[in-house]
Structure formats: structure tokens, C-alpha cells
Design an enzyme around this catalytic site. Structure first.
Site, PDB file in Angstrom:
ATOM      1  N   GLU A  59      -5.335  -4.721  10.570  1.00  0.00           N
ATOM      2  CA  GLU A  59      -4.305  -3.711  10.792  1.00  0.00           C
ATOM      3  C   GLU A  59      -4.591  -2.980  12.099  1.00  0.00           C
ATOM      4  OE1 GLU A  59      -2.391  -2.635   6.669  1.00  0.00           O
ATOM      5  OE2 GLU A  59      -3.825  -1.124   7.294  1.00  0.00           O
ATOM      6  N   ASN A  74       0.877  -1.176   0.000  1.00  0.00           N
ATOM      7  CA  ASN A  74       0.000   0.000   0.000  1.00  0.00           C
ATOM      8  C   ASN A  74       0.910   1.219   0.000  1.00  0.00           C
ATOM      9  OD1 ASN A  74      -1.758   2.078   0.474  1.00  0.00           O
ATOM     10  ND2 ASN A  74      -2.335   1.430   2.549  1.00  0.00           N
ATOM     11  N   SER A  80       3.589  -2.004  10.336  1.00  0.00           N
ATOM     12  CA  SER A  80       5.036  -2.065  10.569  1.00  0.00           C
ATOM     13  C   SER A  80       5.645  -3.425  10.237  1.00  0.00           C
ATOM     14  CB  SER A  80       5.370  -1.654  12.018  1.00  0.00           C
ATOM     15  OG  SER A  80       4.962  -0.319  12.252  1.00  0.00           O
ATOM     16  N   GLY A 137       2.663   2.434  10.795  1.00  0.00           N
ATOM     17  CA  GLY A 137       3.618   3.525  10.615  1.00  0.00           C
ATOM     18  C   GLY A 137       4.313   3.938  11.901  1.00  0.00           C
ATOM     19  N   GLU A 164      -6.775   4.848   7.886  1.00  0.00           N
ATOM     20  CA  GLU A 164      -6.548   6.277   7.621  1.00  0.00           C
ATOM     21  C   GLU A 164      -7.784   6.905   6.985  1.00  0.00           C
ATOM     22  OE1 GLU A 164      -2.863   5.653   5.538  1.00  0.00           O
ATOM     23  OE2 GLU A 164      -1.925   5.086   7.434  1.00  0.00           O
ATOM     24  N   LYS A 194       0.186   4.222  -0.182  1.00  0.00           N
ATOM     25  CA  LYS A 194      -0.419   5.431   0.417  1.00  0.00           C
ATOM     26  C   LYS A 194      -0.150   6.617  -0.516  1.00  0.00           C
ATOM     27  CE  LYS A 194      -0.093   3.207   4.865  1.00  0.00           C
ATOM     28  NZ  LYS A 194      -0.044   3.341   6.332  1.00  0.00           N
ATOM     29  N   HIS A 232      -9.473   1.352   4.896  1.00  0.00           N
ATOM     30  CA  HIS A 232      -8.196   1.525   5.600  1.00  0.00           C
ATOM     31  C   HIS A 232      -8.414   2.466   6.787  1.00  0.00           C
ATOM     32  CE1 HIS A 232      -4.094   2.662   6.515  1.00  0.00           C
ATOM     33  NE2 HIS A 232      -3.736   1.554   5.900  1.00  0.00           N
TER      34      HIS A 232
HETATM   35  P1  13P Z   1       3.165   0.471   7.652  1.00  0.00           P
HETATM   36  O1  13P Z   1       3.653  -0.849   7.069  1.00  0.00           O
HETATM   37  O2  13P Z   1       3.902   1.656   7.117  1.00  0.00           O
HETATM   38  O3  13P Z   1       3.069   0.413   9.134  1.00  0.00           O
HETATM   39  O4  13P Z   1       1.653   0.661   7.110  1.00  0.00           O
HETATM   40  C1  13P Z   1       0.753  -0.379   7.244  1.00  0.00           C
HETATM   41  C2  13P Z   1      -0.462  -0.048   6.475  1.00  0.00           C
HETATM   42  O5  13P Z   1      -1.228   0.827   6.849  1.00  0.00           O
HETATM   43  C3  13P Z   1      -0.707  -0.791   5.228  1.00  0.00           C
HETATM   44  O6  13P Z   1      -1.982  -0.557   4.736  1.00  0.00           O
END
Ligand code: 13P
Length: 249
Positions: free
Chosen positions: A164, A8, A210, A170, A94, A10, A92
């Protein structure tokens, strides 16, 4: 269970950086574990052009719950199909936290994706506060139940599920393999109740938060972890491919 690893990106990337990253994924060729990248909308055409003749799949990170109409700034599932997307991330954390994606809207988006034969990667997971309050299972169940209630068992079964934990995204804080496995097993049990045991056993449940080359193998060794949804590490070809390799072994 064959594993799956999805990147992903982002809101990262640019034409030149993408060309290098996609080129490295293309050059890696077919891996024992299938993998895919979910890129920002403007780069779908680039992903299609550079990965089209490979075994690497691609997808988007969101879609509208509407099929078409006066929805300025939105992108429909049919538009994603125009660029041969296989996957679309839905719900997601976010988008849930920052862009108003409620459980109901997430369910509507899953329905919109299924209706054009895109495979949703349905994200669920609890915040740190929810984990500390002991309501992780209740939150994950509520998020899944909204999709089951609106779209039905067949649509839910057509999803890839991604667990997640919001506190692990992150932050560098990964759920321990045991913590992740416990929630994955709970998710599979709920899917089993809704979709049937055989169907649930065959569904793919990814872990995200992560994931790095250093911790991927241990996470992927858990019985109910069928691969990963990778954020930051998916932007570095070597790291992402190392995670894909960990899923294959
Ligand atoms: P990270 O791997 O950067 O923690 O992000 C995970 C994520 O949100 C994947 O959709």
C-alpha cells in the site's frame, strides 16, 4: 494464482449500517474470488453472526503483540480467535504513522498472530517523500526484513502481503498498474530469496490504495498483483462486490 479481495473498514460503521453492508455481502453468496472484511473490534461479533454461515471471511485491523496482561485498551490474538477471525491486518501505514507501530513492533504482532493461527495481512509501502527520494524498494525491503528477522521464513510465508503506497491511500491517487506491478515483482523476488521460489510464487500479494471498480481490473491483471486491500470502496456493497468481480475475471 487465485485472487483475494479484503475490505478494510478502518474506523467506519455502526450497527445498522453494518447490518445492511454485511447483509448485502451475505446475499451476494459465493463468488469466484474469495473475499473478506476487516471490521472494527466491537463489530467482530456482528460480522461472525451475519457472515458465519457464508463463505465470506472476516478479521480485525490490528492486534496486540502481547498474549495477555496489563495492557489497557489492547486486544489479543486469542480474543480475535474467540470471534472466529481468519485475518488480522498488521502494520497498516495508519498505525505505523499515527500509533507508533515500528518495524519491530509490527514483526512482534505478526508473531503474535501466527502463534494463534490468525493469518496476518502484513502491510508495507512507502510515503510520497520516500518514493520521490528513490528509496521505495529499500523501505519495503526493510519492512519485510524485520518480519523475516524476528519471525523467520515460515511465518513470513504464512502472511498475506499488502503493498500500500502511503501516497495512494484515501487520496484518489492510485499507483499506475505498472508502478504497482514493479513493486509487487520486487516484493516477490525478496520473498523468493527468503522463503524459496515455490513458496513465494504461491504467496498472495495484495495491492491497496484508492482501488475502485473503475481501476480494479487493470490493477488485478498485473502478473504479481493477487488482489486488493480496499478501504473506502469496501464501505459500499455494490462497489466492493464490483471489485471482487473484477478479481474473479
Ligand atoms: P483506500 O482504498 O480508501 O485508499 O484505502 C486503502 C487502504 O488503506 C486499505 O487498507
Amino acid at each position: 494464482m487465485r485472487k483475494l479481495v479484503v475490505g478494510n473498514w478502518k474506523m467506519h460503521g455502526g450497527l445498522d449500517a453494518n447490518a445492511a453492508l454485511l447483509g448485502a455481502l451475505y446475499a451476494a453468496g459465493r463468488q469466484a474470488c474469495p473475499f473478506a472484511v476487516c471490521v472494527p473490534f466491537p463489530y467482530l461479533q456482528q460480522a461472525q453472526a451475519l457472515l458465519g454461515s457464508s463463505s465470506v471471511a472476516w478479521g480485525a485491523q490490528d492486534l496486540s503483540e502481547h498474549a495477555s496482561g496489563a495492557y489497557t485498551g489492547e486486544v489479543s490474538g486469542a480474543m480475535l480467535k474467540d470471534f472466529a477471525c481468519r485475518y488480522v491486518i498488521v502494520g497498516h501505514s495508519e498505525r505505523r504513522a499515527l500509533f507508533g507501530d515500528t518495524d519491530e513492533r509490527v514483526a512482534a504482532k505478526v508473531g503474535a498472530a501466527i502463534s494463534v493461527k490468525l493469518q496476518p495481512i502484513l502491510c508495507v509501502g512507502e510515503t510520497l517523500g520516500e518514493r520521490e527520494a528513490g528509496v521505495t524498494e529499500a523501505v519495503v525491503e526493510r519492512q519485510l526484513a524485520a518480519v523475516f528477522a524476528r519471525c523467520g521464513a515460515e511465518a513470513l510465508a504464512a502472511c498475506v502481503i499488502a503493498y500500500e503506497p502511503v501516497w495512494a491511500i484515501g487520496t484518489g491517487k492510485t499507483a499506475s498498474p505498472e508502478q504497482a506491478q514493479a513493486v509487487h515483482a520486487f516484493i516477490r523476488a525478496r520473498l523468493s530469496a527468503w522463503c524459496g521460489e515455490d513458496v513465494a510464487a504461491a504467496m498472495t500479494i495484495l495491492y491497496g490504495g484508492s482501488v475502485k471498480p473503475q481501476n480494479a481490473a487493470e490493477l488485478f491483471a498485473q502478473a504479481d498483483i493477487d488482489g486488493g486491500l480496499i478501504g473506502g470502496a469496501s464501505l459500499v456493497a455494490g462497489d466492493f462486490l464490483a471489485i471482487v468481480a473484477a478479481a474473479a475475471s
